[in-house]
Design an enzyme around this catalytic site. Structure first.
Site, PDB file in Angstrom:
ATOM      1  CE1 TYR A   1      -5.394   6.058  -1.267  1.00  0.00           C
ATOM      2  CE2 TYR A   1      -7.351   7.360  -1.752  1.00  0.00           C
ATOM      3  CZ  TYR A   1      -6.542   6.707  -0.849  1.00  0.00           C
ATOM      4  OH  TYR A   1      -6.876   6.712   0.486  1.00  0.00           O
TER       5      TYR A   1
ATOM      6  CE1 TYR B   1      -4.370   1.372   0.631  1.00  0.00           C
ATOM      7  CE2 TYR B   1      -3.050   3.102   1.620  1.00  0.00           C
ATOM      8  CZ  TYR B   1      -4.257   2.659   1.106  1.00  0.00           C
ATOM      9  OH  TYR B   1      -5.342   3.498   1.075  1.00  0.00           O
TER      10      TYR B   1
END
Lengths: 477, 388
Positions: free
Chosen positions: B341, B297
């Site tokens: 994102y 991430y």
């Protein structure tokens, strides 16, 4: 007194404001001579009235600057060339007249900002020019609805500048009498407001402490673990009993960031926000003050201060941290140092003598009946006296060798007979003074000053004072 | 499935379908429409019909309820619906929830989804200025009045201490950005397709919150992503080879906060990622050496380094060197800096593609992929594996 943080009036259209604003940039007074030369009797009288130390060299205390520009009770200041009475320009008369016509007949001073180039000595004659710097849009304040008018005055003697004087008054239509303690009407709600603390039953004790200028953390009664942020139980042992403890306020920067983007209206990027580890072992996030964001370093010692915000954030108190410890080599005056408090009993005599010694003959400062007619329950202290008391407070602390360079004050609640004003101050910055031939090397010290009475802050401000040498002689009261 | 022992979830469920909308800066449609579209695409990819779905999982942050997405996607009765909290930390946990439901027989086919107009609508990067006085609001409320208002600023506080502790300069974060953008450059679905960067580009980009620069920050994206989870047995009969969920875990650390983990003893690590790592390694029997591709991430570059350290790919403070040497294929879709994102969900899809052998930047013979979720918050992780 004025509420400079007051809300803009709801009405958008205001033809009067447009007319008033047209005076901006026009002279308020041109080449006006002082009513009297600088003279020893007025200096002594003023010092006695305010309890100010009498300068040993016979010079006038710098905070008397405005006194020399005041008109007499009946005689106007003398004009170098005849123009208008009182030394006021036609433009300034026009501006004040327009406000009077609109019902804004009352006036109160709210801010005074003075810079001192040199001291004045008896015999010198001052000449001043003044310009209408700005007129605010219509504002609603606790006193009434009106307009803030800011003028900037250059005071000269012997052909050279001795000081500048920026002055803000509120010309207003008095509000209907209302009970005290009511929040001012028409406060702006959004816009440039800073994010508020998120207060609930679990953390209210912390924020109540901040209001009192105490930085409180929790300590678990069962296992003794210091705790922050505030929570109703201990992560160390699960116990729910705790006590609040006041932190010393000393800590170090554990980490920090410099905020650049995106911009937020309440903040002025770039600015530093630090994670401070307090000496008691807990950490807290706060802004840093009194230091450029460029100079912040992990590990630097800091000390807590409490910022009382202004404008739309009036009433908000936040902990901030300032660099602690000596700023330079062998410097005895340190950022974070507190000045010893000074209690000033606000007697009727002080108010009246201070007003008259500063040649301020406005009736609200000496005539109780006239003050009541204007909506005040009693006479109240004039801004020149307040300014002088701030000068006195700093001068007594800094000693006779120090030189005041700048005093900028803002008035809050009035000082009335029977009040006691407690002056407090704190060193917010220390830096080398610009080279001065006559005085040799020294330090410029920036001070944050507050004068509060039972009703709240009467005056807040900042002062720049130059202290001599590095030995700190006379620098600590 | 516990902190103390290996769980029995591994190998019971698999990802059978993935589907996404385009990733854009302005989708021109509602978040619900994006969710429905992504769910439909994922079902098509799996070769399943809406009627096959009996469970749905999303983020608490998602604005499109499971029932409404089901309603608009032609999905009927549901026996399992669930949401996971803590922002992007939920990503892999949605798949874990789905796998749990499948393994327990509570549902047969579960769709996980996340969809938002995070660029044209509510931009996370524009910051937070107020919170309700709930316990959750108060936790963030400690930092707001001081002007620490954005996700970048919350990460930057830890990043500054990390640099200080290991004697590094902010430029080291550029290694993550360069790798992400290298892979994005060859990924047609990526926002930064065809636009690789150099370390010099990174170092020349403007400050957002020191020590983070513009090129340390992820995209802000409009889009939707869905993942279809079913039993391994069922997945074997579907359109693509199963991406077996070899391990799945959630993790929160001691004295956990959401993005403001400033009060713990050491702020240079991510203990919650460590909690996830311990479980994944124990339950899968794998070690870092057994991982072929890591999808870590990356809303901001610094925490990619921290995750590599927490998962044991390298020692503390060695993350930047590890990335610079490209010792493992990392974020082969371009990551959230380069592709989009999607709150970590697009990273799960990339993990599935690597297992299937269909990624645009395919790593030959990728047998095990590590995927992680939001950092600095309670988080989650997955190890995806080829069917044995």
């Amino acid at each position: 007194m004025g509420e400079p943080a007051a809300g803009r009036d709801a009405d958008v259209d205001d033809p009067l404001y447009e007319r008033l604003a047209s005076y901006e940039g026009q002279p308020a007074a041109t080449a006006v001579r002082g009513r009297d030369p600088v003279n020893a009797p007025m200096i002594r009288h003023w010092c006695e009235a305010l309890g100010h130390p009498l300068p040993a060299d016979g010079s006038a205390p710098p905070t008397m600057l405005q006194v020399w520009t005041m008109a007499g009770l009946t005689e106007p200041s003398r004009q170098t060339d005849d123009d208008a009475p009182g030394g006021r320009s036609a433009a300034y008369e026009g501006l004040l007249g327009a406000l009077d016509e609109a019902g804004c007949t009352s006036v109160v001073a709210t801010n005074c900002e003075q810079e001192y180039v040199r001291t004045l000595t008896p015999g010198e004659e001052i000449v001043f020019d003044s310009v209408i710097e700005s007129v605010s849009p219509r504002k609603r304040t606790g006193l009434g609805t009106g307009y803030f008018v800011t003028t900037r005055m250059d005071v000269r003697a012997g052909g050279t500048l001795v000081g500048t004087h920026r002055f803000r008054i509120l010309k207003y239509r008095p509000a209907e009498p209302r009970s005290t303690g009511e929040p001012p009407a028409g406060r702006a709600r959004k816009g440039n407001r800073r994010p508020r603390p998120v207060i609930n039953r679990d953390n209210a004790g912390f924020w109540a402490g901040v209001e009192r200028e105490q930085l409180l953390f929790q300590r678990c009664t069962a296992c003794g673990t210091a705790r922050f942020p505030w929570l109703p139980g201990c992560n160390g042992c699960g116990a729910r009993e705790w006590t609040a403890e006041e932190a010393s306020g000393r800590g170090t920067v554990h980490s920090f960031v410099v905020m650049h983007h995106p911009p937020f209206p309440a903040f002025d990027p770039p600015y530093a926000v630090a994670l401070v580890e307090l000496e008691e072992g807990v950490r807290i996030v706060a802004q840093l003050a009194g230091i450029s964001y460029r100079r912040v370093r992990i590990g630097m010692p800091v000390r807590v201060d409490f910022a009382r915000l202004e404008g739309e954030d009036e009433g908000l108190v936040l902990p901030v941290f300032r660099p602690a410890g000596p700023v330079g080599d062998e410097e005895p005056v340190c950022v974070g140092d507190a000045l010893p408090p000074l209690d000033v009993p606000v007697t009727r005599t002080l108010i009246v003598a201070g007003a008259l010694a500063s040649r301020d003959f406005q009736d609200v400062h000496h005539d109780a009946e006239a003050a009541r007619e204007r909506g005040s329950p009693d006479i109240f202290m004039n801004i020149l006296t307040t300014n002088g008391l701030v000068g006195r407070y700093v001068s007594e602390w800094a000693g006779p060798a120090a030189r005041l360079r700048r005093v900028a004050i803002r008035l809050g609640v009035p000082n009335r007979p029977g009040d006691t004003m407690t002056l407090t101050g704190r060193v917010t910055a220390v830096r080398p003074a610009p080279a001065a031939e006559e005085h040799g090397p020294g330090r410029t010290v920036e001070l944050s000053i507050r004068g509060a009475n039972a009703a709240g802050d009467h005056v807040t401000g900042t002062v720049l004072v130059e202290l001599p040498g590095r030995d700190g002689k006379g620098a600590r009261g | 499935m516990s902190l103390r022992g290996a769980d029995t979830l591994g190998g019971r469920a698999a990802v059978a379908g993935i589907g996404a909308t385009e990733f854009s800066k302005d989708s021109g449609r509602s978040e619900l429409a994006l969710a429905v579209e992504a769910v439909g695409a994922a079902l098509d990819d799996a070769g399943l019909a809406p009627d096959d779905v009996d469970g749905m999982v999303t983020f608490t942050m998602d604005t499109s309820p499971e029932i409404t997405v089901a309603q608009a996607a032609g999905i009927g009765e549901l026996s399992f619906f669930s949401r996971v909290h803590y922002g992007g930390g939920a990503a892999c946990a949605t798949v874990q929830q789905a796998a749990l439901a499948v393994a327990a027989g509570i549902a047969e086919t579960v769709v996980c989804y996340r969809a938002f107009n995070e660029r044209s609508g509510r931009r996370f990067g524009s910051g937070v200025q107020q919170r309700e006085p709930s316990a959750e609001g108060a936790a963030l409320g400690w930092v707001l009045p001081s002007g620490l208002l954005t996700p970048a600023s919350w990460v930057a506080m830890a990043a500054q201490r990390y640099l200080h502790t290991y004697g590094l300069e902010p430029e080291v974060f550029g290694h993550v950005a360069v790798v992400d953008r290298k892979y994005a450059a060859t990924n047609p679905a990526a926002h930064f397709h065809g636009r690789p960067i150099t370390l010099a580009d990174h170092a020349a980009s403007r400050w957002i919150v020191e020590p983070l620069r513009l090129l340390d920050c992820c995209q802000e994206t409009d889009g939707g992503q869905a993942i279809v989870v079913t039993s391994v047995e069922r997945a074997r009969g579907l359109r693509h080879p199963p991406a077996v969920i070899a391990a799945a875990a959630q993790g929160a650390g001691r004295a956990q906060e959401q993005m403001t983990g400033f009060y713990r003893d050491d702020i240079t690590g991510l203990p919650e990622s460590g909690v996830v790592a311990r479980q994944l390694w124990r339950s899968s029997g794998l070690t870092p050496a057994g991982i072929d591709v890591a999808i870590l991430y990356d809303h901001f570059t610094p925490f990619v380094l921290t995750q590599l350290e927490e998962f044991g790919f390298c020692g503390r403070g060695e993350g930047a060197g590890f990335v610079a040497e490209e010792r493992i294929p990392l974020n082969t879709h371009g990551g959230q800096l380069g592709e989009a994102y999607l709150h970590g969900m697009n990273g799960i899809a990339e993990g599935v593609r690597q297992i299937r052998g269909s990624a645009v930047n395919q790593v030959e013979g990728a047998g095990h992929v590590l995927v992680t979720a939001g950092t600095g918050v309670p988080t989650s992780g997955l190890i995806l594996a080829q069917d044995a």
